[in-house]
Design an enzyme around this catalytic site. Structure first.
Site: not given
Length: 282
Positions: A61-62, A181-183, A186
């Protein structure tokens, strides 16, 4: 081809695939700025990614995020090849690359593929004197966060020009549904289907009673001002971009550009989410 810069297997796959394309009379290249090692010298070019018919991202993904940034808003289809763990954005595994390219060349109808268009954000930083510091596109998120360890940053949020509230926090995440669904996840933000269009505002470790995420209409503009003499930094999809002093602000709005991912058959996003978190039916 946009290979993961630190993975030899990604470099080998790029070279092998480009040689295969050339043998068929097609063209392929790795952008010169991404050729971090000598082994890619034979397949690099100064041609911009925007001139391609297809961008092939080789990594996870990166690498997909990096590929989107290379396109800089150009509406070139992007196909992700997964070389890492289970990714949200990639579409095929290594052994399916040649078949995927054959199918793409046939066209959408004959090849059985579609474009999955993802909303992006336009993020602009403005200094205290009203001068633009820079403008960036984000597929996942723009983040305004504290610059000094051990203290919070104070941020005033306006929505469509109207003051909403000020946050004492470690940072604020403004994300797309793709970035939910990334940062943002969290920081306990909501999971939003990427088929949806919305802007999410999620505080990071807020020192206040109001700690909920906001889910806004995609037509709304979010303006974040650094207040009380604090300083902050801005990151776009995980990349540091600039520092801001008190009185500076960051404006986030929907971008006119979208990211276009190639999908073969129906993309079951929620099944990927389920596998990622080890969820069970019962």
């Amino acid at each position: 081809m946009v290979p993961h810069q630190a993975r030899d297997d990604a470099h080998e796959l790029a070279i092998d695939t480009i040689e295969w394309l050339r043998a068929r009379g097609d063209e392929g290249w790795v952008p010169a700025g991404d050729a971090s090692t000598d082994d890619l010298a034979s397949v690099t070019s100064d041609r911009p990614a925007a001139e391609a018919d297809l961008v092939l991202s080789l990594g996870g993904d990166g690498t997909m995020l990096h590929s989107v940034h290379l396109l800089d808003g150009a509406s070139v289809p992007l196909l992700g090849v997964n070389l890492g763990r289970l990714g949200y954005l990639t579409e095929v595994e290594v052994d399916g690359v040649r078949d995927a390219l054959d199918r793409f060349a046939l066209g959408a109808d004959a090849g059985g593929w579609t474009l999955d268009e993802r909303m992006m954000l336009e993020v602009e930083a403005i200094d205290p004197d009203g001068r633009s510091v820079g403008t960036w596109r984000a597929l996942n998120e723009g983040v305004v966060e504290k610059q000094d360890s051990g203290r919070t940053v104070h941020l005033l949020v306006r929505i469509d020009g109207e003051p909403f509230t000020s946050y004492a926090t470690d940072g604020l995440i403004v994300s797309t549904p793709t970035g939910s669904t990334a940062y943002s996840l969290s920081a306990r933000g909501p999971v939003v289907s990427p088929k949806h269009r919305a802007i999410l505002v999620t505080p990071v470790a807020p020192h206040m009673l109001f700690d909920r995420s906001l889910v806004l209409d995609p037509s709304e503009t979010v303006d974040i001002e650094v207040i009380d003499g604090h300083s902050a930094s801005v990151a776009i999809d995980g990349r540091a971009t600039c520092s801001l002093s008190g009185g500076a602000r960051v404006t986030c709005r929907p971008s006119t550009a979208t990211a276009c991912f190639v999908r073969f058959g129906e993309h079951h996003y929620h099944q990927v989410l389920k596998a990622k978190f080890g969820l069970h039916d019962r």
